[in-house]
Design an enzyme around this catalytic site. Structure first.
Site: not given
Ligand code: PGA
Length: 253
Positions: A95, A165
């Site tokens: 992540h 992401e």
């Molecule tokens: P968010 O975070 O939905 O708050 O933008 C997503 C993530 O970091 O997995």
């Protein structure tokens, strides 16, 4: 059609056991909706027991990281065996918030191998910090993916999940959610990268999720014809109402 995948990433929230209980109580009201998806909840370790107890009927347990040493004594770490015994199924790896703390793609690749050995499904995150007009982020995505999946065998590719992401779309400092066209472009590009690395058949077997400011207003449009198989959700997963809106939007025809 295959069930879509919905993963709640609670990060380091909620801040008390009581709040976690009340969140779980709220989520449980929509259990029938979550059962129509492959739903996972990745809470802080302190709430593992509550989540595996209270949400077991509609969601599987996820971990937000994995400590990659399998043998030995490591004060302050939670080993693979503990995760296994709590019933963890999916492990979020790489992540961006962990990468920001110094985690490298090489470490992510190592964790992917440990996760596979332990029987978990690694959910490998990748994504660029920002977007330039010249499309340089595609090169970044290729390199990050390649390094994070290093050492993976072709036959193992079907055992992982990927999550795109883009960092600019994550969290409360996000500049906004991605638009469906750009998401489709990335999905096509990721397939190409995977095809180059592992061959077409293996590349087709990997579900790609999107994460970054997903909520009930955008989940529907981002699900349709973008090539993604679901979402990794941060903020909206911490409110029963918002999380249910995401799930319901994903199920809309
Ligand atoms: P968010 O975070 O939905 O708050 O933008 C997503 C993530 O970091 O997995």
């Amino acid at each position: 059609m295959k069930k879509l995948i919905l993963v709640a990433n609670w990060k380091n929230a909620p801040s008390s056991h009581e709040e976690a209980q009340s969140l779980l109580k709220g989520l449980g009201k929509k259990r029938l909706v979550y059962k129509k998806l492959h739903t996972f909840i990745a809470p802080p370790l302190t709430y593992f027991e509550s989540v595996s107890g209270k949400a077991s009927g509609y969601a599987k347990l996820g971990a937000q990281d994995l400590f990659p040493e399998e043998k030995g004594r490591f004060t302050g770490s939670v080993g693979v065996d503990i995760l296994k015994n709590f019933g963890v199924r999916v492990v979020i790896l790489g992540h961006s918030e962990r990468r920001a703390l110094g985690e490298t793609s090489e470490e992510v690749a190592r964790k992917v191998r440990v996760a596979l050995r332990a029987g978990f499904t690694p959910l490998v995150c990748f994504g660029e910090l920002s977007r330039e007009q010249d499309g340089e982020h595609f090169e970044f995505i290729r390199e990050e993916l390649q390094a994070s999946l290093a050492g993976l065998k072709k036959s193992e590719l079907s055992k992982i999940i990927l999550a795109y992401e883009p960092i600019w779309a994550i969290g409360k400092n996000a500049i906004g959610v991605i638009d469906p066209e750009s998401l489709s472009e990335v999905a096509v590009f990721v397939k190409k990268v995977l095809t180059d690395l592992f061959g077409r058949a293996a590349a087709e077997s990997v579900p790609l999720l999107y994460g970054g400011s997903v909520d009930g207003r955008n989940a529907g449009i981002l699900t349709k014809n973008t090539g993604v198989s679901g979402f990794l959700v941060g903020r909206a997963s911490l409110s029963p109402e918002s999380f249910a809106e995401v799930a319901e939007a994903m199920l809309q025809k």
